[in-house]
Design a protein around this motif. Structure first.
Motif, short mmCIF file in Angstrom:
data_model
loop_
_atom_site.label_atom_id
_atom_site.label_comp_id
_atom_site.label_asym_id
_atom_site.label_seq_id
_atom_site.Cartn_x
_atom_site.Cartn_y
_atom_site.Cartn_z
N TRP A 212 0.67 18.97 -10.58
CA TRP A 212 1.98 18.42 -10.21
C TRP A 212 2.67 17.85 -11.44
O TRP A 212 2.60 16.64 -11.71
CB TRP A 212 1.79 17.37 -9.13
CG TRP A 212 0.87 17.83 -8.05
CD1 TRP A 212 1.12 18.76 -7.09
CD2 TRP A 212 -0.49 17.41 -7.86
NE1 TRP A 212 0.02 18.95 -6.30
CE2 TRP A 212 -0.99 18.13 -6.74
CE3 TRP A 212 -1.33 16.50 -8.50
CZ2 TRP A 212 -2.28 17.97 -6.27
CZ3 TRP A 212 -2.62 16.34 -8.04
CH2 TRP A 212 -3.08 17.06 -6.93
N LYS A 213 3.37 18.67 -12.17
CA LYS A 213 3.97 18.26 -13.43
C LYS A 213 5.12 17.27 -13.25
O LYS A 213 5.52 16.60 -14.19
CB LYS A 213 4.46 19.49 -14.21
CG LYS A 213 3.36 20.52 -14.47
CD LYS A 213 2.13 19.88 -15.12
CE LYS A 213 1.03 20.91 -15.34
NZ LYS A 213 -0.22 20.28 -15.87
N LYS A 214 5.69 17.20 -12.04
CA LYS A 214 6.80 16.29 -11.79
C LYS A 214 6.36 15.00 -11.09
O LYS A 214 7.21 14.18 -10.72
CB LYS A 214 7.86 16.98 -10.93
CG LYS A 214 8.49 18.20 -11.57
CD LYS A 214 9.54 18.81 -10.65
CE LYS A 214 10.17 20.05 -11.28
NZ LYS A 214 11.18 20.66 -10.38
N LEU A 215 5.06 14.82 -10.91
CA LEU A 215 4.56 13.68 -10.14
C LEU A 215 4.98 12.36 -10.78
O LEU A 215 4.73 12.12 -11.97
CB LEU A 215 3.04 13.75 -10.04
CG LEU A 215 2.41 12.92 -8.91
CD1 LEU A 215 2.83 13.48 -7.55
CD2 LEU A 215 0.90 12.90 -9.02
N ARG A 216 5.63 11.52 -9.96
CA ARG A 216 6.12 10.23 -10.44
C ARG A 216 5.31 9.07 -9.87
O ARG A 216 5.25 8.01 -10.48
CB ARG A 216 7.59 10.05 -10.04
CG ARG A 216 8.51 11.15 -10.49
CD ARG A 216 8.95 10.99 -11.90
NE ARG A 216 9.86 9.87 -12.06
CZ ARG A 216 10.48 9.58 -13.21
NH1 ARG A 216 10.25 10.31 -14.28
NH2 ARG A 216 11.30 8.55 -13.30
N ARG A 217 4.73 9.29 -8.69
CA ARG A 217 3.99 8.21 -8.04
C ARG A 217 2.69 8.77 -7.48
O ARG A 217 2.69 9.79 -6.78
CB ARG A 217 4.81 7.58 -6.91
CG ARG A 217 4.03 6.54 -6.11
CD ARG A 217 4.86 5.94 -4.99
NE ARG A 217 4.06 5.01 -4.22
CZ ARG A 217 3.83 3.73 -4.56
NH1 ARG A 217 4.38 3.25 -5.66
NH2 ARG A 217 3.08 2.95 -3.82
N VAL A 218 1.57 8.10 -7.76
CA VAL A 218 0.29 8.49 -7.19
C VAL A 218 -0.44 7.23 -6.73
O VAL A 218 -0.45 6.21 -7.42
CB VAL A 218 -0.57 9.28 -8.21
CG1 VAL A 218 -0.93 8.44 -9.42
CG2 VAL A 218 -1.84 9.81 -7.54
N VAL A 219 -1.00 7.31 -5.52
CA VAL A 219 -1.84 6.25 -4.99
C VAL A 219 -3.15 6.89 -4.53
O VAL A 219 -3.13 7.80 -3.69
CB VAL A 219 -1.17 5.52 -3.80
CG1 VAL A 219 -2.13 4.50 -3.19
CG2 VAL A 219 0.11 4.83 -4.25
N LEU A 220 -4.25 6.44 -5.10
CA LEU A 220 -5.57 6.97 -4.77
C LEU A 220 -6.49 5.81 -4.44
O LEU A 220 -6.94 5.07 -5.32
CB LEU A 220 -6.13 7.77 -5.95
CG LEU A 220 -5.31 8.98 -6.41
CD1 LEU A 220 -5.88 9.54 -7.70
CD2 LEU A 220 -5.30 10.05 -5.32
N THR A 221 -6.74 5.63 -3.16
CA THR A 221 -7.67 4.58 -2.72
C THR A 221 -8.66 5.22 -1.75
O THR A 221 -8.64 4.95 -0.55
CB THR A 221 -6.93 3.41 -2.04
OG1 THR A 221 -6.15 3.92 -0.94
CG2 THR A 221 -5.98 2.73 -3.03
N PRO A 222 -9.54 6.08 -2.27
CA PRO A 222 -10.41 6.87 -1.39
C PRO A 222 -11.67 6.12 -0.99
O PRO A 222 -12.12 5.18 -1.64
CB PRO A 222 -10.78 8.06 -2.28
CG PRO A 222 -10.83 7.46 -3.65
CD PRO A 222 -9.73 6.42 -3.68
N THR A 223 -12.24 6.56 0.12
CA THR A 223 -13.65 6.31 0.35
C THR A 223 -14.34 7.46 -0.39
O THR A 223 -13.69 8.36 -0.89
CB THR A 223 -13.99 6.37 1.85
OG1 THR A 223 -13.65 7.68 2.34
CG2 THR A 223 -13.18 5.34 2.62
N SER A 224 -15.66 7.45 -0.48
CA SER A 224 -16.26 8.48 -1.31
C SER A 224 -17.62 8.91 -0.81
O SER A 224 -18.40 8.10 -0.30
CB SER A 224 -16.40 7.99 -2.75
OG SER A 224 -16.98 8.99 -3.56
N THR A 225 -17.87 10.19 -0.97
CA THR A 225 -19.21 10.72 -0.73
C THR A 225 -19.84 11.11 -2.07
O THR A 225 -20.87 11.74 -2.12
CB THR A 225 -19.15 11.97 0.17
OG1 THR A 225 -18.28 12.94 -0.44
CG2 THR A 225 -18.60 11.61 1.53
#
Length: 365
Positions: A212-225
């Motif tokens: 995503w070359k135009k990505l301006r906002r990212v939120v990553l709050t994952p649970t995880s395996t």
């Protein structure tokens, strides 16, 4: 309700051009359609700087909205966001059995002709019927989809129907996985928020590709395996995308703050929001680049920082809010009482969050 295909086509070509709505509004008023006056009032609200005039217009707007909304039928489980006399965004909280039919009926209404954002809030429920309705009656300007506390089984078909989606938000449950491949079908994404979802191998692979070359906002709050030690390797490519201005991260991703601090254009970052338990060690990589974070607005949820580190941060960044901001204003909870500076930071943050519900593409910068 009056419709003019020629004027609608003009708006579809330039959906954020207020002048085109104004022309349509004049035509609607000539037809006796109350949305015509609503167009004029909402256009005036967007431009007026006079407080008295603003309050007068808000009263008129409320009166007009009550009448126009009544034409949409029983909408007690739907919230509309209006812009220039038309619904620009819609939030669905439908729990009726025939959800597909209810959404399809709404989408066919002329007032929703230019809807750009759909937020579906069905806690713990399958949201496939909502997505099915969007696929069956695709709004021509739809560029945002939010699925809150529920997933959908037909996102691959949705991705094919809306290949130019710009904003995708999914807040899920621990046992709810996302068909990660659908994210590859949206190269135009400017917003990607994934919260409460398991970080599966498939999702990790997509995040590492970061197309995503135009990505301006990212939120990553994952649970995880996955192993904690490998999480940062999965997200580092996304955090390095050059156009990012707003980042939200779970501190559970060891090394994520360090990865942000290593960004070559860190000075371009405007907002950084950190969730979960934050310690001095995790925040120190940012302090090491004081000259690059002077413009940064930093929000730390559930953080525990030494006073000297907090003091350094306040001097280093443009704005800082500490604690669980969900209860900042609840003094009786005894969790956190804001001082004047924190109160100012909190108000600014709330204004930023409020602006995220405006789907005017020109505002997403």
């Amino acid at each position: 309700m009056a419709q003019n295909p020629q004027l609608e086509a003009a708006i579809l070509e330039q959906p954020n051009d207020a002048a085109r709505y104004a022309v349509y509004g004049d035509w609607l008023q000539a037809q006796g359609d109350p949305r015509g006056e609503l167009v004029s009032v909402q256009a005036a609200l967007a431009s007026t700087k006079d407080t008295k005039r603003f309050l007068e217009l808000k009263q008129t707007e409320q009166r007009l909205l009550e009448g126009v909304t009544a034409e949409l039928g029983d909408v007690r489980q739907v919230t509309f966001g209006w812009r220039y006399g038309f619904v620009n965004k819609v939030e669905l909280r439908l729990d009726v059995p025939q959800v597909t039919g209810a959404v399809t009926t709404l989408l066919k209404h002329p007032a929703l002709r230019f809807v750009q954002g759909v937020r579906s809030l069905l806690p713990g429920l399958d949201q496939t019927p909502v997505v099915e309705a969007l696929i069956a009656s695709p709004p021509p300007l739809l560029n945002r989809l939010e699925l809150i506390m529920g997933g959908a089984k037909n996102l691959a078909t949705f991705s094919a129907t809306f290949p130019r989606l710009e904003h995708f938000v999914m807040e899920g449950l621990e046992d709810m996985a996302l068909d990660a491949k659908v994210l590859l079908g949206w190269p135009e994404l400017r917003t990607l928020e994934l919260s409460g979802l398991p970080l599966t191998d498939a999702l990790a692979e997509v995040l590492r590709a970061a197309p995503w070359k135009k990505l301006r906002r990212v939120v990553l709050t994952p649970t995880s395996t996955r192993e904690r030690a490998t999480l940062v390797d999965d997200v580092v490519a996304v955090l390095a995308l050059p156009e990012l201005r707003h980042i939200g991260l779970s501190a559970y991703i060891d090394g994520a703050v360090t990865a942000v601090a290593k960004r070559p254009n860190l000075s371009a970052l405007q907002d950084l929001e950190l969730f979960d338990f934050i310690t001095n060690e995790r925040i120190e990589p940012l302090l090491a680049r004081k000259d690059s974070i002077r413009q940064l607005k930093l929000v730390i949820h559930q953080g525990e920082l030494a006073q000297d580190v907090e003091k350094q941060l306040r001097k280093a960044v443009k704005g800082l809010a500490l604690g669980d901001v969900e209860v900042f204003s609840n003094e009786e909870a005894g969790i956190h009482v804001m001082d004047a500076e924190e109160a100012k930071d909190y108000r600014e943050r709330e204004e930023r969050l409020a602006s995220r519900t405006d789907y005017n593409r020109d505002d997403w910068n």
